[in-house]
Design an enzyme around this catalytic site. Sequence first.
Site, short mmCIF file in Angstrom:
data_model
loop_
_atom_site.label_atom_id
_atom_site.label_comp_id
_atom_site.label_asym_id
_atom_site.label_seq_id
_atom_site.Cartn_x
_atom_site.Cartn_y
_atom_site.Cartn_z
N ASP A 1 -15.90 27.96 81.32
CA ASP A 1 -16.77 28.47 82.39
C ASP A 1 -16.70 29.98 82.57
O ASP A 1 -17.69 30.62 82.90
CB ASP A 1 -16.43 27.80 83.73
CG ASP A 1 -15.07 28.22 84.25
OD1 ASP A 1 -14.07 28.03 83.52
OD2 ASP A 1 -14.99 28.76 85.37
N ASP B 1 -11.05 31.72 81.52
CA ASP B 1 -9.92 30.86 81.18
C ASP B 1 -10.35 29.83 80.13
O ASP B 1 -11.43 29.94 79.56
CB ASP B 1 -9.35 30.19 82.45
CG ASP B 1 -10.44 29.44 83.22
OD1 ASP B 1 -11.42 28.99 82.59
OD2 ASP B 1 -10.32 29.30 84.45
N GLU C 1 -14.28 39.16 86.37
CA GLU C 1 -14.40 37.97 85.52
C GLU C 1 -15.86 37.60 85.28
O GLU C 1 -16.66 37.57 86.21
CB GLU C 1 -13.67 36.78 86.17
CG GLU C 1 -13.56 35.58 85.25
CD GLU C 1 -12.57 34.52 85.75
OE1 GLU C 1 -12.18 33.65 84.95
OE2 GLU C 1 -12.18 34.57 86.94
N TYR D 1 -13.19 24.67 91.61
CA TYR D 1 -14.60 24.31 91.85
C TYR D 1 -14.70 23.17 92.84
O TYR D 1 -15.33 22.15 92.59
CB TYR D 1 -15.31 24.00 90.51
CG TYR D 1 -15.48 25.24 89.69
CD1 TYR D 1 -16.46 26.17 90.00
CD2 TYR D 1 -14.63 25.52 88.62
CE1 TYR D 1 -16.61 27.35 89.27
CE2 TYR D 1 -14.77 26.69 87.88
CZ TYR D 1 -15.76 27.60 88.22
OH TYR D 1 -15.90 28.75 87.50
#
Length: 506
Positions: free
Chosen positions: A92, A95, A483, A243
């Site tokens: 996603d 990571d 990120e 999430y």
Amino acid sequence: MPLFLPSLFFLHSLLSTTLLSHSFPFPNHGHRPHPHRFASHNYRDALSKSIIFFEGQRSGKLPSNQRITWRRDSALSDGSAMHVDLVGGYYDAGDNVKFGFPMAFTTTMLSWSVLEFGGVMKGELQNAREAIRWGTDYLLKATAHPGTIYVQVGDAKKDHACWERPEDMDTPRNVYKIDHNTPGSEVAAETAAALAAASLVFKKTDPTYSKILVRRAISVFQFADKYRGSYSDGLKPFVCPFYCSYSGYEDELLWGAAWLHKATRNSIYLNYIKVNGQTLGAAESDNTFGWDNKHVGARILLSKEFLVQKVQTLHDYKGHADNFICSLIPGTSFSSAQYTPGGLLFKMSDSNMQYVTSTSFLLLTYAKYLTKSHTVVNCGGTTVTPKRLRAIAKKQVDYLLGDNPLKMSYMVGYGPRYPRRIHHRGSSLPSISVHPGKIQCSAGFGVMNSQSPNPNVLVGAVIGGPDLHDRFPDQRSDYEQSEPATYINAPLVGALAYLAHSFGQL
């Protein structure tokens, strides 16, 4: 010394992808709708890069035409913990976990981008389709067993305790699933939305695949609706706080039904929306559209049915969509949006750019519907035209691409100045070709905490972006601002296609 000197990796990456920036503002690619308009940006170049980014996020066995060449195969035994094949899909963000909820939303938004603006994407259309298919191939695997959806691969806490390349990954690849005992209506309905939206993308080019997608979407939505519950309850230790679904699952049921209505034209879904719309929050004034809350997206999508397809029973959705639009217009009595001094829409400090890209896409899409239906938005006496909506969206995208107080492009690899230390494991560590030996779990933290620029340029990655005061420190440890994420890029693809076309660059 200039802000940066392109590394050999950067040049190699760009050369290998044939994405060298054009030195002229209007690459001559056919029809120019507005030959006299000056574009401050090369939207076509940005569009190419926004799509190539997805190749850098791929998990699984990489194809021979892989364009981000510093990445290699990874996670080739995913799913084996439960004796299923879950190889593929996308990481996603920065990571190495595969989270099904944001992956499905990314796939839905890539599909919507193509459905609205694919007609003007020219040579990028096939690349966009491949990005969608990489997502849907995985979602088909994740939903292959009726009554079960595999919603995550990887132990996020253990993954985050390491700073290692996906190719070296040795953290547990636990598999987490939802079923009738552990329901997850939000992730199931979002998966159904992704499959339904993608079925429309492939309807003409691959009708067999399209039928597989829509059939699966129907059964997955049925499961989402029949076994209602939040996956954040049953899988809380594994999906939270990463999430967690904060908005509940009602928005996804409405959104999923809207996409199934669009994909199937079966009256059952229109009826479902009529009967359940209000209880599923159609009229709520939550004006944040992203991986968690889909209400605004559903309102815009359903407003098209009224505006363009003239489905009178969905009349209210025009009003619901207008309320969202009015919340964004500074100076009107309904305005509630916050902007930075430099003019960037600011929703929250963590990964704010995802709301900039999703809102820009919705503005351009709604402007398209309004234009087709010769309609405007009325914000308490202020008339807001489609042209105004397009101008707001363009300003947001231009800020992202470098028209901001720092003169910083927030898309990696676009423009002369962009973030060099993004929070991304694969980008920050030496590539396999440079360092074939394994880099152990904690060995990478020396790099993570350093000031050295990332050796591998993740072309097209859009990151969280500046703070409320237009500041950006470019610190690798700052995941809120540095990120990238697939769901930041997905709606931007559609917005950039529109802008590239409208300035005669496509």
